[in-house]
Design a protein around this motif. Structure first.
Motif, mmCIF file in Angstrom:
data_model
loop_
_atom_site.group_PDB
_atom_site.id
_atom_site.type_symbol
_atom_site.label_atom_id
_atom_site.label_comp_id
_atom_site.label_asym_id
_atom_site.label_seq_id
_atom_site.Cartn_x
_atom_site.Cartn_y
_atom_site.Cartn_z
ATOM 1 N N GLU A 105 31.377 39.591 43.000
ATOM 2 C CA GLU A 105 31.752 38.501 42.096
ATOM 3 C C GLU A 105 32.764 38.977 41.053
ATOM 4 N N SER A 106 32.468 40.151 40.452
ATOM 5 C CA SER A 106 33.366 40.677 39.425
ATOM 6 C C SER A 106 34.734 40.981 40.006
ATOM 7 N N GLN A 107 34.732 41.628 41.174
ATOM 8 C CA GLN A 107 36.015 42.021 41.760
ATOM 9 C C GLN A 107 36.846 40.801 42.142
ATOM 10 N N LEU A 108 36.170 39.746 42.624
ATOM 11 C CA LEU A 108 36.911 38.525 42.971
ATOM 12 C C LEU A 108 37.499 37.881 41.726
ATOM 13 N N GLU A 109 36.710 37.891 40.661
ATOM 14 C CA GLU A 109 37.220 37.303 39.423
ATOM 15 C C GLU A 109 38.423 38.091 38.926
ATOM 16 N N ILE A 110 38.329 39.426 39.018
ATOM 17 C CA ILE A 110 39.460 40.265 38.612
ATOM 18 C C ILE A 110 40.664 39.975 39.498
ATOM 19 N N TYR A 111 40.408 39.798 40.807
ATOM 20 C CA TYR A 111 41.511 39.499 41.712
ATOM 21 C C TYR A 111 42.169 38.174 41.340
ATOM 22 N N ASN A 112 41.340 37.172 41.083
ATOM 23 C CA ASN A 112 41.889 35.851 40.777
ATOM 24 C C ASN A 112 42.774 35.860 39.536
ATOM 25 N N LYS A 113 42.383 36.687 38.561
ATOM 26 C CA LYS A 113 43.146 36.695 37.312
ATOM 27 C C LYS A 113 44.333 37.650 37.363
ATOM 28 N N PHE A 114 44.137 38.821 37.996
ATOM 29 C CA PHE A 114 45.160 39.863 37.862
ATOM 30 C C PHE A 114 45.737 40.343 39.199
ATOM 31 N N ASN A 115 45.271 39.758 40.313
ATOM 32 C CA ASN A 115 45.761 40.165 41.631
ATOM 33 C C ASN A 115 45.463 41.612 41.993
ATOM 34 N N TRP A 116 44.412 42.193 41.393
ATOM 35 C CA TRP A 116 44.054 43.555 41.774
ATOM 36 C C TRP A 116 43.264 43.490 43.073
ATOM 37 N N GLY A 117 43.716 44.217 44.079
ATOM 38 C CA GLY A 117 43.053 44.177 45.376
ATOM 39 C C GLY A 117 41.663 44.779 45.309
ATOM 40 N N PRO A 118 40.637 44.060 45.775
ATOM 41 C CA PRO A 118 39.259 44.542 45.658
ATOM 42 C C PRO A 118 38.938 45.690 46.614
ATOM 43 N N SER A 119 37.912 46.473 46.241
ATOM 44 C CA SER A 119 37.428 47.528 47.133
ATOM 45 C C SER A 119 36.159 47.067 47.835
ATOM 46 N N ASN A 120 35.548 46.014 47.296
ATOM 47 C CA ASN A 120 34.330 45.464 47.875
ATOM 48 C C ASN A 120 34.652 44.806 49.220
ATOM 49 N N LYS A 121 33.888 45.195 50.240
ATOM 50 C CA LYS A 121 34.231 44.749 51.595
ATOM 51 C C LYS A 121 34.188 43.223 51.715
ATOM 52 N N ALA A 122 33.147 42.615 51.116
ATOM 53 C CA ALA A 122 33.025 41.158 51.199
ATOM 54 C C ALA A 122 34.186 40.478 50.469
ATOM 55 N N ALA A 123 34.559 41.045 49.325
ATOM 56 C CA ALA A 123 35.668 40.461 48.567
ATOM 57 C C ALA A 123 36.976 40.605 49.334
ATOM 58 N N GLN A 124 37.121 41.714 50.056
ATOM 59 C CA GLN A 124 38.344 41.924 50.834
ATOM 60 C C GLN A 124 38.496 40.869 51.920
ATOM 61 N N GLU A 125 37.347 40.344 52.394
ATOM 62 C CA GLU A 125 37.377 39.378 53.486
ATOM 63 C C GLU A 125 37.704 37.964 53.013
ATOM 64 N N SER A 126 37.721 37.732 51.705
ATOM 65 C CA SER A 126 37.935 36.357 51.229
ATOM 66 C C SER A 126 39.351 35.897 51.565
ATOM 67 N N GLU A 127 39.507 34.593 51.743
ATOM 68 C CA GLU A 127 40.781 34.022 52.199
ATOM 69 C C GLU A 127 41.927 34.340 51.237
ATOM 70 N N ALA A 128 41.631 34.196 49.934
ATOM 71 C CA ALA A 128 42.671 34.390 48.931
ATOM 72 C C ALA A 128 43.239 35.802 49.011
ATOM 73 N N VAL A 129 42.346 36.783 49.140
ATOM 74 C CA VAL A 129 42.787 38.171 49.178
ATOM 75 C C VAL A 129 43.583 38.426 50.449
ATOM 76 N N LYS A 130 43.099 37.851 51.545
ATOM 77 C CA LYS A 130 43.742 38.137 52.831
ATOM 78 C C LYS A 130 45.145 37.570 52.916
ATOM 79 N N SER A 131 45.414 36.502 52.156
ATOM 80 C CA SER A 131 46.727 35.889 52.279
ATOM 81 C C SER A 131 47.694 36.330 51.186
ATOM 82 N N ASN A 132 47.290 37.299 50.353
ATOM 83 C CA ASN A 132 48.181 37.769 49.291
ATOM 84 C C ASN A 132 49.279 38.631 49.904
ATOM 85 N N PRO A 133 50.558 38.240 49.713
ATOM 86 C CA PRO A 133 51.633 38.974 50.387
ATOM 87 C C PRO A 133 51.713 40.446 49.995
ATOM 88 N N GLY A 134 51.479 40.745 48.722
ATOM 89 C CA GLY A 134 51.522 42.137 48.288
ATOM 90 C C GLY A 134 50.448 42.955 48.990
#
Lengths: 511, 508
Positions: free
Chosen positions: B321-350
């Motif tokens: 949850e924390s890593q996803l929130e951090i990703y949503n605000k700052f685009n930091w790629g998560p290390s959490n496996k479940a967070a890595q699988e989320s759609e938003a993270v997977k479609s980030n061009p960077g």
């Protein structure tokens, strides 16, 4: 060596004259050194003599003193309290009490460990099964031992000083009572602090400040240079200890393969001095030149010219420096402009910051830009003060402008601004801002990196010191040694120059 | 007298009041350091408040912004005054462990972290086989941003063609080769160089495999020279801001943190992809990279309750949850496996470009402090070098400097066999217990003597008087310097035990 009379001297050939001068210089220098050593010996001797006299005095006071005085040797302030100086005596007594309590509960602990800087390290990663966590149990902390040990020693020195003061007070009291005069009350003492002792009142705060913020940190730094305090021995997790002269050896004599700190130190020191020289004198003479030009009769809009120059002072230096640093980058505004004008091609852009020699020249030039306004302001005032009749009479005598400058303007300027020149030279040796903000020490110098210096081509000793302490290495011990070296360089230069500049001589000697 | 009494009483009262306000036992006072990037502080404070609410504990947290690259230095300066929980860049891990600034994770917690996070990030958070901190992100790598209007798509794979394109367009190629060992490692890894430093639990280097100084290293430098000697090269540290510099870049090698700046500068023309390949002597090498993460660590305490709470909080701050929130605000790629699988993270061009590059990435381990500085030196030298010999020389100097850096922590066996030169005599640390050893080949000469010295000293106490085994191999008289003088030429293994202060000599 025999001194020649004027006529004998004039009879000598050109070469003979030069030889005579050299001989005269050499023959004068040895007695001077001899005298210096003698004087040093005398002052050291005088120092011990003073201590001996002091001790004898204390002993005599004890022998001859009243019983109150004798008891005061052990119970400080008793003599004062029993003879009407209650408040003062109480202060002495409290000081002694605090000292004894401190020494028993804390001071002894720190002093005892001072010689080893701690023997028991912390227990790291102790497993606690109930909470499934690792905790640590702290052991000795070398840093604290060093700091509090030093403070304890200073406290002891302060105590001895106070104790001697206490003895002297009793001696004076004995005298006063013997001669039948009235003993000063605490009120009188307080009054005298605003009257004949006013200098003490005034100086109390600055002296305390200097001791706390300057003297103690310097002593602490000197102590650190004799330890192995660095990232691997941080004092908290891994104790550090005394290593004698090892750090000085490492800086000056140690070399291993290409690792050669003394070479790195030599290179950085020589650039530091070079930079200080050019930065100081380029600003000085160009600033003076600008001031002379603006002061010239017939120049219109003087205020505007001055105003334009002073604008650079109005903008905070670190903002303008950072901006200029970006402007001169390989892909910055200046190169962009040159490229658009067709004067350079992408392959021949001017590498202001990445070419070692060019980077050094560029920092000096930019320093001129930010330094000239200050010098112009200073010189303007002084130039206006030079008596105009000197210029007028010399013009009548047919002196050229250059001669006027060399014989009137420059000597006058040097006389007045000598101390300023010295302080700005020292300031430039430690000019952290300009170097750090413009180049950050760069460009990278492979030789300096592999010789263990971790420095770049434009790094000064002080920015190097900054890199060493804050970078990945946290090499505090080496930084302390470099700090001492900077101090030595600055102190020696200042002493020599200060004795040479005309300003320190009598004003009558001028002209 | 009364006045004095009054003052004393007043002082006593002040002190007793101070004592009253000291502590309320059920509230935990903690300090947290996180990135100084705008908004991160607030997010952390929010998450901590939520943790306190969910677990019904009272936490009074002070959250301060300290950059991840700076946090370690600040912690080491004074561990005691440092934060209880702090975020740091992973290259600082060994230093922090050495300084005792990180508490090891409990067994159950460690198992959870290993299960939830990507294997690379777990490896990056471990030292000597144990987890010392929590992975917070897994995006600290670099790849290539490019300007689509300048670079044709078919050239993307070739380093040489990319340089040509930049030169033709009069634009720059930003790659921090001369200013950062982190970036220039890309070329060394491409040609198969290995650079591994193994640290023990105290944060000291035990062994190292460093093959920068090799033929492969020379090829890497030759590859770099293609760009270094091009007019398009710039080692600007401005990142993707170079796209809008006065002389703009068409290619910038940088990481995900620069994505927003790049998108602002180029808009639809922005492309991001893996690094290209270069060709030397007919052979093609795909550029590698470092893959690292941001980590979150807990400072060791003596209080078990607080220690347990801090570990729980740290785990919470790095959960999905924390890593996803951090990703949503700052685009930091998560290390959490479940967070890595989320759609938003997977479609980030960077992050997509990073994932492409990560196939060729080397997990960023730990390096001794001076490594980061010294690795710049061969590349700067290569910028001017014209012959292979010069490149070899530059790599040799790099190697010597690194070895000298390591030797500074240990012991050196100097003597007639290495010409009393310190560089070749570095003794290797043998695992636990501070035992150092070296094998030397003693040739026949008039004086076959020498001694063990601590780096930067010429102390004489580690000489023949403390030899316990192999006394018959050496002369009884070591001279005034207490030297170890071998009687016969041959190959000897010399082992020095720092704790027991004994030396063993075995003839081979």
């Amino acid at each position: 060596m025999k001194k020649l009379t004027d006529l004998e001297y004039l009879r000598l050939s050109k070469g003979g004259k030069a030889l005579y001068k050299i001989k005269l210089f050499l023959s004068s220098i040895f007695p001077a050194i001899g005298n210096g050593i003698k004087r040093l010996g005398r002052s050291v001797g005088g120092f011990f003599q003073k201590i001996w006299n002091g001790l004898r005095d204390i002993g005599r006071t004890f022998k001859d003193g009243s019983w109150q005085t004798k008891l005061s040797y052990f119970v400080m302030g008793f003599g004062n309290m029993s003879r009407g100086q209650f408040a003062k005596g109480l202060l002495f007594f409290i000081f002694e009490a605090v000292f004894i309590i401190y020494m028993i509960f804390w001071g002894g602990h720190w002093l005892g460990k001072f010689s080893t800087l701690g023997t028991v390290g912390p227990q790291k990663n102790v497993y606690d099964p109930t909470t499934d966590t690792y905790i640590s149990i702290p052991g000795d902390d070398s840093f604290k031992i060093l700091l509090y040990g030093l403070l304890t020693i200073l406290f002891i020195i302060a105590f001895i000083g106070t104790w001697i003061m206490n003895v002297n007070q009793n001696k004076t009291l004995d005298h006063i009572i013997k001669s039948g005069k009235k003993v000063k009350s605490g009120k009188d003492d307080l009054k005298s602090l605003l009257d004949d002792q006013f200098h003490k009142t005034l100086l109390a705060l600055p002296v305390t400040g200097i001791i706390v913020f300057t003297v103690i940190p310097i002593i602490f730094m000197i102590l650190v240079s004799f330890t192995n305090y660095d990232a691997a021995h941080d004092g908290y997790s891994n104790l550090f200890t005394w290593v004698g002269m090892n750090n000085f050896n490492e800086l000056f004599f140690w070399n291993s393969g290409s690792s050669n700190l003394s070479a790195a130190f030599g290179e950085i020191l020589s650039w530091t001095l070079m930079w200080a020289f050019f930065a100081t004198f380029s600003n000085y003479f160009l600033g003076m030149l600008v001031a002379i030009m603006i002061n010239k009769k017939g120049i219109k809009l003087k205020k505007m010219w001055r105003g334009i120059l002073v604008l650079t002072i109005a903008i905070p230096q670190f903002i303008s420096l950072l901006y200029v640093s970006k402007m001169f980058a390989d892909n910055g505004l200046i190169n962009g402009f040159l490229l658009n004008m067709g004067w350079v091609t992408p392959a021949t852009v001017i590498k202001f910051w990445t070419d070692p020699t060019l980077a050094r020249i560029t920092v000096i030039l930019i320093n001129i830009w930010i330094g000239i306004p200050y010098l112009m302001l200073i010189s303007t005032g002084i130039l206006m003060n030079i008596p105009q009749d000197l210029y007028e009479s010399s013009t009548i005598d047919g002196a050229s402008v250059w001669q006027q400058y060399m014989k009137i303007t420059l000597p006058y300027m040097l006389f007045v601004t000598g101390p300023y020149l010295l302080t700005s030279f020292v300031g430039n040796i430690n000019n952290f801002n300009v170097i750090y903000l413009l180049t950050g020490g760069g460009p990278t110098n492979p030789k300096l990196l592999t010789s263990g210096g971790s420095a770049g081509d434009t790094d000064l000793l002080v920015t190097w010191l900054f890199n060493i302490t804050t970078g990945a290495e946290s090499n505090y011990k080496l930084a302390a040694v470099i700090g001492i070296m900077i101090f030595l360089v600055v102190a020696i230069l200042s002493l020599i120059v200060y004795n040479v500049i005309p300003s320190t001589r009598n004003e009558e000697d001028f002209q | 007298m009364k006045k004095v009494l009054a003052i004393v009483l007043a002082l006593v009262m002040v002190f007793s009041f101070a004592a009253c306000g000291k502590k309320q036992s059920d509230e935990y006072k903690i300090t947290v350091w996180c990135s100084e990037v705008e908004g991160v502080k607030d997010l952390f404070a929010e998450r901590i408040a939520k943790f306190a609410e969910e677990n019904d504990v009272k936490i009074s947290a002070t959250v301060e912004g300290v950059s991840e690259s700076d946090a370690a230095t600040q912690m080491i300066t004074s561990v005691e005054d440092g934060a209880d929980i702090f975020c740091f860049a992973q290259d600082q891990l060994a230093r922090l462990v050495q300084a005792g600034a990180l508490a090891k994770l409990g067994d159950a917690t460690a198992a959870t972290v290993k299960e939830l996070n990507s294997p690379g990030s777990v490896a990056n958070a471990s030292l000597d086989g144990s987890l010392y901190c929590y992975p917070l992100t897994d995006d600290n790598g670099y790849f290539m941003y490019y300007d689509k209007s300048v670079i044709p798509e078919e050239d993307l794979g070739s380093f040489e063609k990319l340089i040509e394109d930049c030169e033709k367009a009069g634009k720059n190629f930003s790659f921090q080769l001369t200013t950062s060992g982190w970036y220039n490692a890309s070329f060394f890894f491409a040609t198969g160089c290995v650079c591994n430093y193994v640290f023990d639990g105290d944060g000291n280097v035990i062994t190292s495999t460093d093959t920068y100084n090799s033929d492969a290293g020379v090829i890497a430098l030759k590859g770099m020279q293609k760009l270094l000697k091009s007019g398009a090269f710039t080692a600007s540290e401005a990142g993707t801001a170079d796209f809008t510099a006065a002389i703009p870049s068409a290619i910038v090698v940088s990481g995900t943190w620069d994505y927003n700046t790049a998108a602002e500068a180029l808009g639809d023309n922005l492309g991001a992809t893996k690094l290209p390949s270069f060709t030397v002597d007919g052979q093609t090498y795909q550029l590698g990279s470092f893959n690292g993460c941001k980590l979150l660590g807990v400072k060791p305490t003596t209080d078990t309750d607080k220690a347990a709470l801090l570990q729980k909080l740290a785990l919470y701050l790095t959960n999905e949850e924390s890593q996803l929130e951090i990703y949503n605000k700052f685009n930091w790629g998560p290390s959490n496996k479940a967070a890595q699988e989320s759609e938003a993270v997977k479609s980030n061009p960077g992050l997509m470009a990073l994932a492409e590059q990560n196939v060729f990435a080397t997990p960023q381990g730990q390096y001794p402090g001076n490594w980061w500085n010294v690795t710049k030196s061969p590349v700067v030298a290569a910028q001017k070098a014209t012959t292979d010999a010069e490149l070899k020389q530059a790599l040799q100097e790099y190697d010597d400097a690194i070895k000298a850096g390591l030797a500074a922590n240990g012991y050196i066996f100097v003597g007639a066999w290495n010409g009393w030169d310190n560089a070749d005599g570095t003794m290797k640390l043998q695992g636990e217990g501070n035992v150092y050893s070296i094998t030397v080949n003693v040739e026949k000469s008039d004086y076959m003597g020498g001694r063990i010295v601590k780096a930067s000293s010429w102390d004489t106490d580690k000489g023949c008087t403390i030899v316990t085994e192999g006394k018959e191999l050496i002369s009884e008289d070591g001279g005034s310097d207490n030297n170890i003088v071998f009687l016969e030429p041959g190959t000897y293994e010399v082992t020095f035990d720092e704790g027991a202060m004994t030396i063993k000599i075995v003839k081979k």
